[in-house]
Design a protein around this motif. Structure first.
Motif, PDB file in Angstrom:
ATOM      1  N   PHE A 275      17.631  56.307  40.533  1.00  0.00           N
ATOM      2  CA  PHE A 275      17.773  55.218  39.575  1.00  0.00           C
ATOM      3  C   PHE A 275      17.123  53.966  40.146  1.00  0.00           C
ATOM      4  N   SER A 276      16.668  53.096  39.271  1.00  0.00           N
ATOM      5  CA  SER A 276      16.190  51.797  39.731  1.00  0.00           C
ATOM      6  C   SER A 276      17.339  51.094  40.443  1.00  0.00           C
ATOM      7  N   GLY A 277      17.009  50.325  41.437  1.00  0.00           N
ATOM      8  CA  GLY A 277      18.018  49.613  42.214  1.00  0.00           C
ATOM      9  C   GLY A 277      18.647  50.450  43.301  1.00  0.00           C
ATOM     10  N   ASN A 278      18.391  51.772  43.311  1.00  0.00           N
ATOM     11  CA  ASN A 278      18.933  52.675  44.326  1.00  0.00           C
ATOM     12  C   ASN A 278      20.419  52.444  44.576  1.00  0.00           C
ATOM     13  N   PRO A 279      21.250  52.518  43.524  1.00  0.00           N
ATOM     14  CA  PRO A 279      22.682  52.269  43.720  1.00  0.00           C
ATOM     15  C   PRO A 279      23.339  53.357  44.559  1.00  0.00           C
ATOM     16  N   VAL A 280      24.434  53.000  45.181  1.00  0.00           N
ATOM     17  CA  VAL A 280      25.227  53.968  45.928  1.00  0.00           C
ATOM     18  C   VAL A 280      25.852  54.913  44.905  1.00  0.00           C
ATOM     19  N   ILE A 281      25.740  56.206  45.165  1.00  0.00           N
ATOM     20  CA  ILE A 281      26.297  57.212  44.265  1.00  0.00           C
ATOM     21  C   ILE A 281      27.577  57.747  44.899  1.00  0.00           C
TER      22      ILE A 281
END
Length: 138
Positions: free
Chosen positions: A103-109
């Motif tokens: 995802f854009s922003g490379n969020p923590v999953i």
């Protein structure tokens, strides 16, 4: 008597457009395709494929960067899938992705998908760059 000058309409300048370069990092292998979807409906980013104005498509998985040109500046969200077997979808097992995603922003999953705020980004006019890190769970 009042005289008026004839005026012809002056065309308004076109709004400045944006170019986005997305560098894809962390691919497990170079098999299959990268499926992408860019949407301005950031609150419903997980339904990007249902947005008729979204930018979506695929490129070979050996592509290191994707360029998107002539985009409208503003808020966007990007989803990407590493469709390694080429079946055109994200394969899951018991609801857990078996293929890579990002995802854009490379969020923590953690558990479940990220929030809209975590993937939303503002695209200014001109040229911008995003780094998207692919994640694999299984």
């Amino acid at each position: 008597m009042l005289a008026t000058a004839a005026t012809s309409p002056v065309p308004l300048p076109a709004p400045p457009l944006a170019t986005l370069r997305v560098d894809v990092e962390g691919l497990r292998d170079r098999k299959g395709h990268l499926l992408f979807c860019l949407t301005r409906q950031t609150k419903d980013f997980l339904s990007c494929d249902k947005d008729p104005t979204a930018i979506h498509g695929s490129v070979a998985a050996d592509t290191a960067a994707i360029n998107f040109e002539n985009m409208a500046p503003g808020e966007w969200a990007l989803l990407m899938i590493h469709d390694s077997n080429g079946n055109g979808k994200l394969d899951t097992r018991f609801g857990i992705p078996r293929e890579g995603f990002g995802f854009s922003g490379n969020p923590v999953i953690r558990f479940g998908p990220p929030s809209a705020g975590a993937v939303r980004f503002v695209l200014p006019s001109g040229t911008s760059e995003q780094r998207l890190k692919m994640r694999y769970i299984l």
